[in-house]
Design a protein around this motif. Structure first.
Motif, PDB file in Angstrom:
ATOM      1  N   TRP A  66       0.837  -1.186   0.000  1.00  0.00           N
ATOM      2  CA  TRP A  66       0.000   0.000   0.000  1.00  0.00           C
ATOM      3  C   TRP A  66       0.885   1.255   0.000  1.00  0.00           C
ATOM      4  O   TRP A  66       2.106   1.164   0.180  1.00  0.00           O
ATOM      5  CB  TRP A  66      -0.909   0.002   1.228  1.00  0.00           C
ATOM      6  CG  TRP A  66      -2.022  -0.994   1.155  1.00  0.00           C
ATOM      7  CD1 TRP A  66      -2.477  -1.637   0.049  1.00  0.00           C
ATOM      8  CD2 TRP A  66      -2.818  -1.462   2.248  1.00  0.00           C
ATOM      9  NE1 TRP A  66      -3.525  -2.467   0.379  1.00  0.00           N
ATOM     10  CE2 TRP A  66      -3.762  -2.378   1.729  1.00  0.00           C
ATOM     11  CE3 TRP A  66      -2.857  -1.188   3.605  1.00  0.00           C
ATOM     12  CZ2 TRP A  66      -4.704  -3.018   2.506  1.00  0.00           C
ATOM     13  CZ3 TRP A  66      -3.790  -1.826   4.407  1.00  0.00           C
ATOM     14  CH2 TRP A  66      -4.710  -2.737   3.860  1.00  0.00           C
ATOM     15  N   THR A  67       0.284   2.396  -0.187  1.00  0.00           N
ATOM     16  CA  THR A  67       1.026   3.652  -0.211  1.00  0.00           C
ATOM     17  C   THR A  67       0.980   4.331   1.157  1.00  0.00           C
ATOM     18  O   THR A  67       0.132   4.025   2.011  1.00  0.00           O
ATOM     19  CB  THR A  67       0.435   4.604  -1.256  1.00  0.00           C
ATOM     20  OG1 THR A  67      -0.876   5.005  -0.831  1.00  0.00           O
ATOM     21  CG2 THR A  67       0.352   3.924  -2.625  1.00  0.00           C
ATOM     22  N   ASP A  68       1.881   5.310   1.347  1.00  0.00           N
ATOM     23  CA  ASP A  68       1.854   6.106   2.576  1.00  0.00           C
ATOM     24  C   ASP A  68       0.514   6.814   2.727  1.00  0.00           C
ATOM     25  O   ASP A  68      -0.020   6.933   3.839  1.00  0.00           O
ATOM     26  CB  ASP A  68       2.997   7.129   2.565  1.00  0.00           C
ATOM     27  CG  ASP A  68       4.353   6.481   2.799  1.00  0.00           C
ATOM     28  OD1 ASP A  68       4.409   5.485   3.539  1.00  0.00           O
ATOM     29  OD2 ASP A  68       5.346   6.975   2.241  1.00  0.00           O
ATOM     30  N   ASP A  69      -0.026   7.287   1.610  1.00  0.00           N
ATOM     31  CA  ASP A  69      -1.314   7.973   1.674  1.00  0.00           C
ATOM     32  C   ASP A  69      -2.435   7.047   2.141  1.00  0.00           C
ATOM     33  O   ASP A  69      -3.367   7.496   2.818  1.00  0.00           O
ATOM     34  CB  ASP A  69      -1.669   8.564   0.300  1.00  0.00           C
ATOM     35  CG  ASP A  69      -0.857   9.802  -0.025  1.00  0.00           C
ATOM     36  OD1 ASP A  69      -0.275  10.393   0.909  1.00  0.00           O
ATOM     37  OD2 ASP A  69      -0.790  10.164  -1.219  1.00  0.00           O
ATOM     38  N   ASP A  70      -2.356   5.767   1.757  1.00  0.00           N
ATOM     39  CA  ASP A  70      -3.374   4.817   2.225  1.00  0.00           C
ATOM     40  C   ASP A  70      -3.425   4.788   3.750  1.00  0.00           C
ATOM     41  O   ASP A  70      -4.512   4.774   4.351  1.00  0.00           O
ATOM     42  CB  ASP A  70      -3.070   3.411   1.697  1.00  0.00           C
ATOM     43  CG  ASP A  70      -3.265   3.287   0.205  1.00  0.00           C
ATOM     44  OD1 ASP A  70      -4.112   4.005  -0.352  1.00  0.00           O
ATOM     45  OD2 ASP A  70      -2.549   2.461  -0.414  1.00  0.00           O
TER      46      ASP A  70
ATOM     47  N   LYS B 160      -2.147   7.186   5.825  1.00  0.00           N
ATOM     48  CA  LYS B 160      -2.458   8.516   6.361  1.00  0.00           C
ATOM     49  C   LYS B 160      -3.955   8.824   6.279  1.00  0.00           C
ATOM     50  O   LYS B 160      -4.514   9.487   7.158  1.00  0.00           O
ATOM     51  CB  LYS B 160      -1.682   9.575   5.577  1.00  0.00           C
ATOM     52  CG  LYS B 160      -0.180   9.569   5.848  1.00  0.00           C
ATOM     53  CD  LYS B 160       0.528  10.595   4.962  1.00  0.00           C
ATOM     54  CE  LYS B 160       2.037  10.539   5.160  1.00  0.00           C
ATOM     55  NZ  LYS B 160       2.752  11.473   4.240  1.00  0.00           N
ATOM     56  N   ASN B 161      -4.603   8.335   5.228  1.00  0.00           N
ATOM     57  CA  ASN B 161      -6.017   8.653   5.021  1.00  0.00           C
ATOM     58  C   ASN B 161      -6.963   7.830   5.883  1.00  0.00           C
ATOM     59  O   ASN B 161      -8.154   8.148   5.963  1.00  0.00           O
ATOM     60  CB  ASN B 161      -6.383   8.465   3.546  1.00  0.00           C
ATOM     61  CG  ASN B 161      -5.678   9.463   2.641  1.00  0.00           C
ATOM     62  OD1 ASN B 161      -5.304  10.544   3.085  1.00  0.00           O
ATOM     63  ND2 ASN B 161      -5.495   9.104   1.372  1.00  0.00           N
ATOM     64  N   ALA B 162      -6.444   6.758   6.482  1.00  0.00           N
ATOM     65  CA  ALA B 162      -7.285   5.941   7.366  1.00  0.00           C
ATOM     66  C   ALA B 162      -7.515   6.684   8.673  1.00  0.00           C
ATOM     67  O   ALA B 162      -6.604   7.311   9.225  1.00  0.00           O
ATOM     68  CB  ALA B 162      -6.621   4.594   7.624  1.00  0.00           C
ATOM     69  N   GLY B 163      -8.722   6.644   9.181  1.00  0.00           N
ATOM     70  CA  GLY B 163      -9.025   7.272  10.461  1.00  0.00           C
ATOM     71  C   GLY B 163      -8.362   6.533  11.610  1.00  0.00           C
ATOM     72  O   GLY B 163      -7.816   5.442  11.447  1.00  0.00           O
TER      73      GLY B 163
ATOM     74  N   GLN C   6      -8.820   2.775  12.223  1.00  0.00           N
ATOM     75  CA  GLN C   6      -9.505   2.212  11.070  1.00  0.00           C
ATOM     76  C   GLN C   6      -8.514   1.531  10.127  1.00  0.00           C
ATOM     77  O   GLN C   6      -7.381   1.991   9.956  1.00  0.00           O
ATOM     78  CB  GLN C   6     -10.259   3.300  10.295  1.00  0.00           C
ATOM     79  CG  GLN C   6     -11.480   3.855  11.025  1.00  0.00           C
ATOM     80  CD  GLN C   6     -12.668   2.914  10.959  1.00  0.00           C
ATOM     81  OE1 GLN C   6     -12.532   1.714  11.116  1.00  0.00           O
ATOM     82  NE2 GLN C   6     -13.851   3.468  10.725  1.00  0.00           N
TER      83      GLN C   6
ATOM     84  N   PRO D 279      -6.738   0.795   6.812  1.00  0.00           N
ATOM     85  CA  PRO D 279      -6.562   1.504   5.540  1.00  0.00           C
ATOM     86  C   PRO D 279      -7.231   0.733   4.404  1.00  0.00           C
ATOM     87  O   PRO D 279      -7.315  -0.491   4.427  1.00  0.00           O
ATOM     88  CB  PRO D 279      -5.039   1.535   5.369  1.00  0.00           C
ATOM     89  CG  PRO D 279      -4.484   1.357   6.740  1.00  0.00           C
ATOM     90  CD  PRO D 279      -5.459   0.464   7.446  1.00  0.00           C
TER      91      PRO D 279
END
Length: 863
Positions: free
Chosen positions: A214-218, A220-223, A226, A228
């Motif tokens: 997965w990416t770093d953004d995946d 970071k975007n998870a609450g 939560q 990813p």
């Protein structure tokens, strides 16, 4: 009918041997000149053997042979490992030069005593090169993280050929999966793959290992807390998920983690082997006597007709010994090398590592509910902690189980099967199904409270009924469906027996001092049967009935129960019957694996077919002997009677030998399995041979259901949970054996209780080493943890798609107890206390000190 047997209690023929200690398990066998085997296992989670010098060990007194990985047969890609799980080119081989988990065997030594073998293991000169490892599947998905195997970290499947657009269950066209690749996930036990109309098509292409991050953004975007939602390797669905959520009045988005847990049967996978006249005799611990022959042949590199399996008694398996154990090959090959019998006794600590485990699942579920409680949409993402070897299907089965249990109007499932350097995972009682129930049930409990709907009523609103659909949309444009479902009837019966309304008033959310009480309910489906196997028995010249049984004796009653169907059809007392089992030298028929709760269903069908064959042959023999039309003769009371008079079974058996041909087994049906044909040929001439394949039709897939009702008391100071009352109600077709039914309901419920409250692994993620290796630390439940009051019963409604009406019961109780007990804790303390299982005292106390909000690790494995 004078001899009513189905649905009646009785004592199984092996009971006295078990309670008096006369039953012989694999470890109890001794033969002259027997050697003992000990294993050298890896101290590292992932390594490569750089140097191996066995000369000093081989020169030690008593040492007769040393077996290394180089002497093991290669992996047999495509071979069956269990139910719907196939081996790959990267499969386990019993011994290895690249151990993929701590405790994996590297070599084996046979000596005249265990002490000598153990001392020789210490004398082995070995140099291991440490390799990258990972024990947490989420960590494996992070950018730049290590992979569990040199080839990669995730199982994928090649993309299937494109199919024409299909219409979903809700009438919407199905979009293609939005992922880089579109492989189908590994199928596990419980998927619709057992034949019959309404079942899923043949399995997808063989899986392959790949690197998948997965990416770093995946991340970071998870609450907070939560899972990813990075790219998935697998996806299926039905209906239009977006439209489903638009219809919802309440939407919940929850992440939940289930633990990996060892099978931990009381009998470890001990085995003893010797060779005689070019044939292997293997005494082992297996769930499936007949089905283990091909496995042992594959693991030892010989033909199946060179293998004899002896396993009269097995001390539990729970899915870890479905076709035996690959480690059976070690004493077998050592015996051939040493030219002597070899016993391999596995210790409890060794069993922890090589004894298999249930895959943990990390899941995120978004669910939409209408005001009336109906589920409009489920969007599920599941990560399977697969271990290092062959692809398991628990994550996918969790999704199909949820789709069946709660009948959402639309659903999407996405998933990943991630490799880790932890002991190999395989099917464990209700694989994937238990996890799916545990993941989804707390969401239903929270929704019911928010919507103001009774917990039982919410489950009735969403319960499967009749030929309920489930799983993905198939190429036909429709979903698979079940043979029958009477879940609403089971919910009603359980509510009455559990006294739900009384307990709701007295228990629900009630606190007295430091004690809080709550109640919970859960719905748990799982596979209930397969088709297409053979039944075989002999009516002997003395009139006795001798049933040939290839079923494993792993602690259930089904080994004997299924044959009572044929005895009842012949109208003979059970005392007139004998059952031959546990030894393939005794000419047994082709039989299903004892897994997937399929034995009772599959083998009563096969027994029914064989009894039908026997009745027809009895009628024909009577007509040939006494005259008249065969159809005019009736079989009852141990004889066949008609217009020309009657014949006893003994007389008919003697006449069958005289007539020969199909009557005494010298001619065999073409449609039976070759394994059965060989057995019939060997038995020919001993009496009237009754043999037939189950060729009955079946519309749909056989699934069984158990509803669990739990009342708990929680000590808010210590976090200790006590299950006060538990009721399990089965929708399992017609009851075959009431005592066996209750035993299966209780045993399965105890396993579910263990997963809810006590049972877990613990790993040091820095070093990749196990911290919990024994019962004490792993926490399987004991009788002291059992509910103070237990009720087990069934609706006893026959399944319409099998001639006897019977379905299996072994696995659905696990998820029912797992979900119901967690729901009861949530009722007592609040539904934000926990987001993982088991719900241990530390989780409860820490959350209560934080105002009833979770403080435990949300996405860390093995803690």
């Amino acid at each position: 009918m004078a001899n009513k047997l189905v649905g009646e209690n009785y004592s199984t023929p092996d009971l006295i041997a078990k309670v008096t200690g006369k039953a012989r398990y694999a470890e109890d066998w001794r033969v002259d000149g027997m050697l003992f085997c000990k294993l050298l296992t890896s101290p590292m989670p992932h390594a490569r053997v750089r140097r191996l010098d066995t000369s000093k060990a081989m020169a030690m007194p008593g040492v007769k042979a040393i077996l290394t990985a180089d002497e093991m047969p290669g992996a047999a890609a495509g071979a069956t490992l269990g139910e719907n799980v196939q081996s790959s080119a990267q499969a386990e081989r019993g011994l290895t030069n690249e151990p993929l988990y701590q405790g994996e065997p590297i070599l084996a030594i046979a000596a005249t005593s265990e002490l000598e073998a153990a001392e020789a293991v210490e004398a082995i000169d070995i140099d291991l090169e440490p390799l990258p490892f990972v024990v947490d599947p989420i960590e494996s998905l992070r950018p730049g993280s290590p992979n569990a195997r040199t080839q990669g970290n995730v199982w994928i499947r090649p993309a299937p050929p494109p199919a024409a657009p299909a219409r979903g269950a809700a009438g919407a066209a199905q979009p293609a999966p939005q992922t880089q690749q579109t492989p189908q996930s590994p199928q596990g036990r419980g998927d619709a793959a057992r034949g019959g109309r309404g079942a899923a098509p043949a399995g997808p292409p063989a899986p392959q290992i790949a690197v998948w991050k997965w990416t770093d953004d995946d991340f970071k975007n998870a609450g907070d807390g939560q899972l990813p939602l990075g790219k998935a390797t697998d996806e299926w669905g039905f209906g239009n998920i977006e439209e489903g959520f638009k219809k919802a009045d309440l939407v919940l988005d929850e992440t939940f983690v289930t633990q990996s847990t060892g099978h931990q049967p009381l009998e470890t996978r001990t085995a003893m082997a010797y060779w005689q006249n070019g044939k292997l005799y293997l005494h082992g611990s297996t769930q499936s006597t007949v089905q283990t022959v091909a496995s042992v042949a594959r693991w030892t590199g010989v033909q199946p007709n060179q293998v004899h399996v002896i396993s009269e008694y097995t001390g539990g398996g729970f899915g870890s010994k479905i076709p035996g154990s690959i480690f059976m090959a070690i004493p077998a090959l050592l015996s051939k090398k040493a030219n002597a019998p070899v016993m391999m006794r596995i210790t409890r600590e060794e069993e922890h590592f090589i004894g298999r485990a249930r895959p943990g699942i990390f899941a995120r579920v978004k669910a939409g509910f209408r005001k009336d409680g109906r589920i409009t949409a489920i969007d599920m993402y599941a990560i399977c902690d697969n271990g290092p070897y062959d692809a398991q299907g628990d994550a996918r089965t969790a999704g199909t189980t949820i789709s069946l249990a709660y009948q959402p109007e639309t659903m999407r499932w996405r998933g990943l099967t991630v490799l880790t350097n932890t002991p190999p995972k395989v099917s464990q009682r209700a694989p994937g199904g238990m996890q799916g129930v545990g993941i989804m049930e707390p969401i239903l409990t929270k929704a019911a409270k928010k919507l103001g709907i009774d917990q039982v009523e919410l489950r009735k609103i969403n319960a499967p009924a009749g030929k309920a659909p489930f799983g993905p949309t198939l190429p036909t444009g429709k979903q698979a469906y079940v043979t029958s479902a009477f879940v609403r009837e089971a919910l009603d019966k359980g509510r009455e027996l559990f006294k739900w309304e009384e307990k709701k008033a007295a228990y629900s959310g009630k606190k007295q001092g430091t004690k809080a009480r709550g109640i919970g309910v859960a719905v748990s489906p799982f596979a209930g049967g397969s088709v297409g196997f053979d039944g075989l028995f002999i009516i002997k010249p003395d009139g006795r009935i001798q049933f040939q049984s290839g079923i494993g004796n792993l602690g259930t009653h089904s080994l004997f129960d299924v044959h009572r169907v044929a005895a009842e059809m012949l109208d003979v007392p059970w005392e007139q019957c004998d059952v031959v089992f546990g030894n393939t030298t005794k000419n047994l028929p082709w039989t299903c694996v004892s897994a997937g709760s399929q034995t009772a269903h599959a083998m009563t069908r096969a027994g029914h077919a064989a009894a039908t064959d026997a009745i027809k042959k009895l009628q024909e023999i009577a007509a040939k002997t006494r005259g008249g039309n065969p159809d005019a003769y009736k079989v009852a009371g141990g004889k066949v009677s008609g217009p020309g008079g009657s014949m006893t079974f003994a007389q008919a058996a003697q006449k069958a030998i005289e007539l020969g041909g199909k009557y005494d087994g010298h001619e065999v049906p073409e449609d039976i399995n070759n394994f059965t044909k060989a057995s019939v040929t060997a038995l020919a001439g001993q009496g009237l041979i009754a043999v037939a394949k189950d060729a009955y039709p079946r519309d749909g897939q056989s699934q069984s259901y158990v509803i669990g009702f739990a009342a708990v008391e929680v000590d808010t100071e210590t976090g200790a949970v006590k299950v006060l009352d538990y009721t399990a109600i089965g929708d399992v077709g017609k009851v075959l054996n009431p005592r066996g039914l209750k035993g299966q309901l209780f045993g399965g419920s105890m396993l579910g209780l263990g997963h809810a409250l006590t049972q877990r692994w613990a790993y040091d993620t820095h070093y990749g080493l196990a911290l919990a290796r024994r019962f004490h630390h792993n926490g399987p439940p004991t009788i002291l943890d059992s509910p103070l009051n237990f009720i087990g019963d069934a609706v006893d409604l026959a399944d319409p798609e099998t001639p006897v009406g019977i379905r299996g019961v072994g696995e659905p109780p696990v998820g029912a107890a797992y979900g119901a007990i967690m729901n009861a804790i949530a009722d007592a303390l609040g539904d934000e206390i926990f987001k993982r299982s088991p719900v241990t005292p530390d989780i409860i106390v820490a959350s209560l000190e934080n105002g009833g909000k979770r403080v435990h690790e949300a996405l860390t494995a093995h803690i």
